[in-house]
Design a protein around this motif. Structure first.
Motif, PDB file in Angstrom:
ATOM      1  N   LEU A  91      49.596  40.059  21.231  1.00 43.78           N
ATOM      2  CA  LEU A  91      49.710  39.774  19.799  1.00 43.78           C
ATOM      3  C   LEU A  91      50.770  40.662  19.150  1.00 43.78           C
ATOM      4  CD1 LEU A  91      45.972  39.269  18.770  1.00 43.78           C
ATOM      5  CD2 LEU A  91      47.785  37.546  18.741  1.00 43.78           C
ATOM      6  N   LEU A 111      50.695  33.476  12.637  1.00 41.08           N
ATOM      7  CA  LEU A 111      49.314  32.994  12.666  1.00 41.08           C
ATOM      8  C   LEU A 111      49.192  31.762  13.556  1.00 41.08           C
ATOM      9  CD1 LEU A 111      48.285  33.474   8.934  1.00 41.08           C
ATOM     10  CD2 LEU A 111      47.531  34.818  10.910  1.00 41.08           C
ATOM     11  N   ALA A 160      49.426  33.051  17.166  1.00 42.80           N
ATOM     12  CA  ALA A 160      48.240  33.829  17.535  1.00 42.80           C
ATOM     13  C   ALA A 160      47.035  32.939  17.754  1.00 42.80           C
ATOM     14  CB  ALA A 160      47.954  34.865  16.457  1.00 42.80           C
ATOM     15  N   ARG A 161      46.946  31.872  17.005  1.00 45.39           N
ATOM     16  CA  ARG A 161      45.772  30.985  17.107  1.00 45.39           C
ATOM     17  C   ARG A 161      45.760  30.166  18.402  1.00 45.39           C
ATOM     18  NH1 ARG A 161      42.859  32.340  13.091  1.00 45.39           N
ATOM     19  NH2 ARG A 161      43.629  32.441  10.965  1.00 45.39           N
ATOM     20  N   HIS A 191      43.767  32.727  20.229  1.00 42.96           N
ATOM     21  CA  HIS A 191      42.621  33.224  19.456  1.00 42.96           C
ATOM     22  C   HIS A 191      42.321  32.275  18.300  1.00 42.96           C
ATOM     23  CE1 HIS A 191      43.151  36.947  21.699  1.00 42.96           C
ATOM     24  NE2 HIS A 191      44.433  36.853  21.416  1.00 42.96           N
ATOM     25  N   ALA A 222      39.962  33.598  15.487  1.00 48.53           N
ATOM     26  CA  ALA A 222      40.193  34.938  14.954  1.00 48.53           C
ATOM     27  C   ALA A 222      40.327  34.890  13.438  1.00 48.53           C
ATOM     28  CB  ALA A 222      41.452  35.540  15.566  1.00 48.53           C
ATOM     29  N   THR A 267      41.783  35.470   9.917  1.00 47.02           N
ATOM     30  CA  THR A 267      43.161  35.614   9.466  1.00 47.02           C
ATOM     31  C   THR A 267      43.481  37.060   9.119  1.00 47.02           C
ATOM     32  OG1 THR A 267      43.204  33.342   8.670  1.00 47.02           O
ATOM     33  CG2 THR A 267      44.839  34.845   7.727  1.00 47.02           C
ATOM     34  N   LEU A 301      44.204  39.082  12.203  1.00 43.85           N
ATOM     35  CA  LEU A 301      45.506  38.771  12.792  1.00 43.85           C
ATOM     36  C   LEU A 301      46.643  39.352  11.952  1.00 43.85           C
ATOM     37  CD1 LEU A 301      44.932  35.081  13.933  1.00 43.85           C
ATOM     38  CD2 LEU A 301      44.968  37.146  15.358  1.00 43.85           C
ATOM     39  N   TRP A 346      50.216  41.618  12.562  1.00 43.39           N
ATOM     40  CA  TRP A 346      51.511  41.295  11.976  1.00 43.39           C
ATOM     41  C   TRP A 346      52.082  42.510  11.246  1.00 43.39           C
ATOM     42  CZ3 TRP A 346      55.422  38.020  12.009  1.00 43.39           C
ATOM     43  CH2 TRP A 346      56.264  37.927  10.916  1.00 43.39           C
TER      44      TRP A 346
END
Length: 152
Positions: free
Chosen positions: A101, A120, A123-124, A127, A130, A132, A135, A139
């Motif tokens: 990540l 996002l 990452a999704r 995950h 996860a 927001t 995450l 970032w």
């Protein structure tokens, strides 16, 4: 005069057919170039007290983007991920997932025109459930500490 018109029409038809053949050849030849795998050296950095490559860290060969990020920021990855800056979510998903990540955040923020929304979405993939907020910690912290000076 009719004979000349037929000859001109025939010549024009040959030129058009040749142009099409050249265009098709160029298209397929260019496509082969674009689809060739790009490979990078698999750099080694000390993680967990031993030299570790991107492939070893993530348990599979890294794609071009992940390998580029690892080669660029991998030297600071262990200290950064283990700093505790990410909180409970990072502990829950473990070092390799947190490292991935972080590298994804650096890569996306280092690409003109890409934003936290792109991060996002990326990452999704790994995950999907996860939060927001969790995450976005990746970032923000990655851009501030692992790869400062990036664009996004």
């Amino acid at each position: 005069m009719k004979q000349f018109g037929k000859w001109l029409f025939g010549l024009l038809a040959v030129v058009v057919v040749l142009a099409i053949v050249v265009a098709v050849f160029a298209y397929f030849n260019a496509e082969k170039e674009d689809t060739k795998d790009r490979t990078l050296a698999d750099a080694q950095y000390s993680i967990g007290g031993r030299p570790t490559t991107c492939t070893e860290l993530f348990g599979a060969p890294c794609d071009y983007t992940l390998q580029t990020g690892y080669n660029r920021w991998g030297g600071s990855l262990e200290q950064f991920v283990n700093s505790g800056a990410y909180g409970s979510f990072a502990r829950e998903i473990g070092f390799p997932a947190s490292a991935k990540l972080s590298l994804q955040a650096c890569d996306i923020s280092n690409t003109m025109g890409r934003t936290s929304l792109d991060f996002l979405d990326t990452a999704r993939v790994d995950h999907p459930n996860a939060p927001t907020g969790e995450l976005l910690v990746f970032w923000n912290k990655s851009r501030q500490e692992l790869c400062p000076g990036t664009m996004g």
